[in-house]
Write an enzyme that holds these catalytic residues in place. Structure first.
Site, PDB file in Angstrom:
ATOM      1  N   LYS A 175      37.304  -1.575 -20.146  1.00 20.95           N
ATOM      2  CA  LYS A 175      37.147  -1.038 -21.355  1.00 20.95           C
ATOM      3  C   LYS A 175      37.364   0.433 -20.902  1.00 20.95           C
ATOM      4  CE  LYS A 175      32.500  -2.893 -22.441  1.00 20.95           C
ATOM      5  NZ  LYS A 175      31.448  -2.716 -22.371  1.00 20.95           N
ATOM      6  N   HIS A 197      53.844   2.659  -7.976  1.00 21.59           N
ATOM      7  CA  HIS A 197      52.757   2.733  -6.984  1.00 21.59           C
ATOM      8  C   HIS A 197      54.032   3.768  -6.212  1.00 21.59           C
ATOM      9  CE1 HIS A 197      50.382   3.196  -3.638  1.00 21.59           C
ATOM     10  NE2 HIS A 197      50.628   2.156  -2.916  1.00 21.59           N
ATOM     11  N   ARG A 236      43.555   1.028   3.107  1.00 24.46           N
ATOM     12  CA  ARG A 236      44.799   1.571   3.696  1.00 24.46           C
ATOM     13  C   ARG A 236      45.516   2.629   3.327  1.00 24.46           C
ATOM     14  NH1 ARG A 236      47.396  -2.686   6.477  1.00 24.46           N
ATOM     15  NH2 ARG A 236      46.375  -3.887   5.477  1.00 24.46           N
ATOM     16  N   THR A 237      45.437   2.256   1.344  1.00 24.52           N
ATOM     17  CA  THR A 237      46.047   3.539   0.974  1.00 24.52           C
ATOM     18  C   THR A 237      45.356   4.593   0.898  1.00 24.52           C
ATOM     19  OG1 THR A 237      47.034   1.639  -0.469  1.00 24.52           O
ATOM     20  CG2 THR A 237      46.877   3.696  -1.539  1.00 24.52           C
ATOM     21  N   ARG A 264      43.248   4.869  -8.696  1.00 28.92           N
ATOM     22  CA  ARG A 264      43.941   3.241  -8.280  1.00 28.92           C
ATOM     23  C   ARG A 264      42.866   2.351  -8.889  1.00 28.92           C
ATOM     24  NH1 ARG A 264      46.609   0.439  -4.036  1.00 28.92           N
ATOM     25  NH2 ARG A 264      46.891  -1.903  -4.522  1.00 28.92           N
TER      26      ARG A 264
END
Lengths: 305, 406
Positions: free
Chosen positions: A82, A131, A53-54, A103
């Site tokens: 890491k 967000h 969606r994003t 993200r």
């Protein structure tokens, strides 16, 4: 606040004026302004954990404004825990694009990326952390209905303890000193540190355990999902989830004209029959992600000033 | 207003000198030294070689009270914590009468609310028969996690039931495991994997006190599969080993070889090991000198200064130290961002850099340390919690504390 060249990492980096600027720009974009302002620009979506969606929302926002999108989604999140390899990845991608939308499953990853990148970084969610563009579109949606953000009273319903969307939005509203109401079962209530902070910032707050106990009027009811996983006892979950479910009856019992918002996706915390009511604006809210993200992209790349 | 002038703060780029302004419980401004205007009425602290870091959060403490308060109690333990730069502690359930039900939790909470000088959270112990009760809201709202003993240790809380070990992952709070070694670690991972097929979102599985290369390798492998798998190491397993420490009886898990300790340091540097947990487990000197001494070292008072010294010697970044001693645990228990940035709640500890030795002047009731005589490069000047100076030069200032439930 100067936006050009700036990374957008956390709502906590923002001042009230910056939020107003974003809202104003998104409004202009939605009315058809700044067309083609991303012409010749490349946006990269670096999604270390999948969120269709994003990612679509950012890609669509870019392409409608004439820009191009490159990116990846859902790299096995192993080696990127890491910090070192993330820095290298970001340094490399920096040379291929004008802005990076990231993200990542690990908290703090977006901040680290912004320090390594030579282009602006936009945080599209890192771990349970932030967000910010969701908060911008929530504020924009509210401002479309209620001009003055300092006067609206928002009621937050559901999982207020762990929900990052709620935490960011409540913080942003506190910048406007807007009054807020929090409705949640005891084990999912707003964290004390946040409640204290919001009060210090000048917002009046009230807490309730049930929707029917509220004795003030609400302009917006912001609903979030109560997740099964937060409960050990399934019977208790069923009971709580049942109590907090929003139906046409609950909406009618609230202030007339109250707007129902939800960050989506929804499961069954809002009855589908509510969708048809005038009060429901959650799909509009989701669609507002486009002009808001267009505004952000234009502002940080300096094609909108 | 409290101003700390010209102190080193940990930034992504490393240690940088800054002026730090605290007011109303929060950091207000972080400015390059001497750039801010002087404000009259402000309390100014200007140490020669000051190092300021977010106060530590210790997820692994045995306060001992109720039951063994001749070894340690909530007041002495929390004072030791503040002196060591720790602002929140999470207490293990293996008291004289193990904490396995609501009653034990309520009793302990009442004592701690009265006596503790630091914020605190509590764990409940899993037994073969209490998993259904742990899932109930009355217990959930009192705990920050569930502790499982897969091997014998102080308290006799060994869990044998397969059902309990599987069902515990059906509740949402972090599950902390004393594995007793690689065998127990494999066993709990087996149940965690099995639970994954049944539950949507698994709770955090927290492996306590890694002590060998073998365990570290296992955790590293399993972390590829589980983002919610976390691991802890104690200061004594990093800094002490069989070759450099023989006094004062045993600790569980046993100290490893020098090679084990080196591997654990690698784990910390790479981020495979998430948390420092002190496993502060005080026993009196008399008890420790007995023929078969009880297992456990005190450690909360010395942990952060010693680790900071070791991080410096090993040239590990300051930001890693902050994650390891504070930020990772803050995330686990949802305590909010503690980093030294404007608007964040100000809980921090100011150290002075120099040359000292561990020894004497202990706040812990047991009055000894396995690090006696060890060189340390830092000592605590003051500890600040939510903007209030709660420790300074051996003096404490008791403020209201918070009960935390993750």
């Amino acid at each position: 606040m100067k936006f050009k060249g700036q990374s957008i990492i956390s709502i906590r980096d923002m001042e009230k004026e910056a939020l107003l600027k974003i809202i104003e720009t998104a409004d202009a974009v939605k009315r058809g302004g700044h067309k083609g302002c991303l012409e010749g620009k490349v946006v990269s979506t670096a999604f270390f954990e999948p969120s269709t969606r994003t990612r679509f929302s950012f890609a669509s926002a870019t392409q409608y404004m004439g820009g191009k999108v490159i990116g990846f989604a859902g790299t096995a999140s192993t080696s990127v825990t890491k910090g070192e390899s993330l820095v290298d990845t970001i340094k490399t991608i920096s040379g291929y694009c004008d802005v990076i939308v990231i993200r990542h499953p690990v908290e703090g990853a977006a901040r680290l990326a912004s320090e390594a990148a030579t282009v602006p970084v936009i945080n599209a969610g890192d771990g349970a952390n932030q967000h910010p563009t969701q908060t911008f579109l929530d504020l924009f949606t509210m401002s479309e209905r209620f001009r003055d953000l300092s006067k609206i009273r928002v009621g937050f319903l559901g999982d207020l303890k762990y929900g990052r969307t709620v935490h960011s939005l409540a913080y942003a509203l506190a910048l406007f000193r807007a009054p807020m109401v929090f409705i949640a079962p005891e084990i999912l209530s707003m964290p004390g540190y946040l409640l204290e902070e919001i009060r210090e910032m000048g917002s009046e707050t009230r807490q309730f355990e049930a929707l029917c106990d509220i004795d003030v009027s609400l302009d917006v009811l912001y609903v979030t999902r109560i997740q099964k996983e937060r409960f050990g006892d399934m019977q208790e979950y069923e009971r709580v989830a049942g109590t907090y479910r929003v139906t046409p009856e609950t909406v009618r019992a609230l202030t007339e004209g109250v707007r129902i918002m939800h960050p989506l996706p929804r499961v069954d915390e809002i009855d589908v029959e509510v969708d048809a009511m005038e009060n429901a604006i959650y799909f509009e809210q989701a669609h507002n992600g486009i002009p808001v993200r267009q505004a952000i992209l234009g502002l940080v790349m300096g094609t909108i000033s | 207003m409290l101003v700390m002038r010209n102190v080193h703060v940990p930034l992504q780029s490393g240690w940088e000198r800054r002026d730090v302004w605290i007011e109303g419980g929060r950091y207000r401004r972080i400015t390059p030294p001497e750039h801010g205007d002087f404000i009259s009425g402000a309390r100014v602290v200007a140490p020669k070689a000051g190092f300021l870091i977010p106060a530590a959060v210790d997820p692994h403490v045995h306060v001992r009270e109720p039951g063994y308060d001749y070894k340690e109690d909530w007041e002495s333990c929390s004072k030791a914590a503040l002196k060591g730069g720790v602002c929140a502690i999470f207490d293990m359930p293996n008291n004289k009468e193990p904490v396995t039900r609501e009653r034990g939790l309520l009793e302990k909470r009442a004592i701690a609310l009265k006596k503790s000088l630091v914020d605190f959270g509590l764990y409940v112990a899993l037994t073969d028969g209490n998993v259904d009760e742990i899932k109930e809201t009355k217990i959930q709202k009192l705990i920050s996690g569930v502790k499982i003993y897969m091997a014998e240790t102080t308290g006799g809380l060994l869990v044998r039931s397969d059902r309990a070990l599987l069902q515990v992952f059906g509740q949402p709070k972090p599950v902390l495991v004393h594995t007793g070694g690689a065998e127990g670690l494999c066993r709990i991972l087996h149940f965690y994997t099995k639970a994954k097929k049944r539950v949507g979102t698994l709770p955090v599985l927290y492996i306590c006190h890694l002590s060998t290369k073998e365990e570290l390798t296992l955790v590293e492998g399993a972390k590829r599969e589980f983002l919610s798998l976390k691991a802890e190491v104690t200061p004594h397993h990093l800094l002490l080993h069989r070759k450099n420490y023989e006094e004062y009886g045993s600790v569980l898990p046993n100290l490893g070889t020098p090679e084990d300790a080196e591997c654990l340091w690698d784990g910390v540097a790479r981020g495979t090991i998430d948390f420092m947990g002190t496993d502060h487990a005080p026993h009196t000197v008399y008890e420790k000198k007995k023929k078969s001494p009880p297992a456990g070292f005190p450690g909360i008072e010395t942990a952060v200064p010693l680790l900071m010294t070791a991080f410096g010697e090993r040239k590990l970044p300051a930001s890693r130290l902050v994650r390891f001693t504070s930020q990772a645990a803050r995330e686990l228990f949802h305590l909010g961002d503690g980093s030294i940035m404007p608007k964040n709640s100000a809980s921090c500890v100011l150290f002075e850099e120099g040359e000292w030795e561990v020894g004497g002047g202990y706040e812990t009731k047991c009055r000894w340390s396995p690090f006696e005589g060890v060189k340390t490069g830092y000592r605590t000047l003051l500890t600040v919690v939510r903007g209030n100076v709660v420790y300074r030069d051996g003096k404490f200032n008791k403020r209201r504390v918070r009960f935390i439930t993750a």
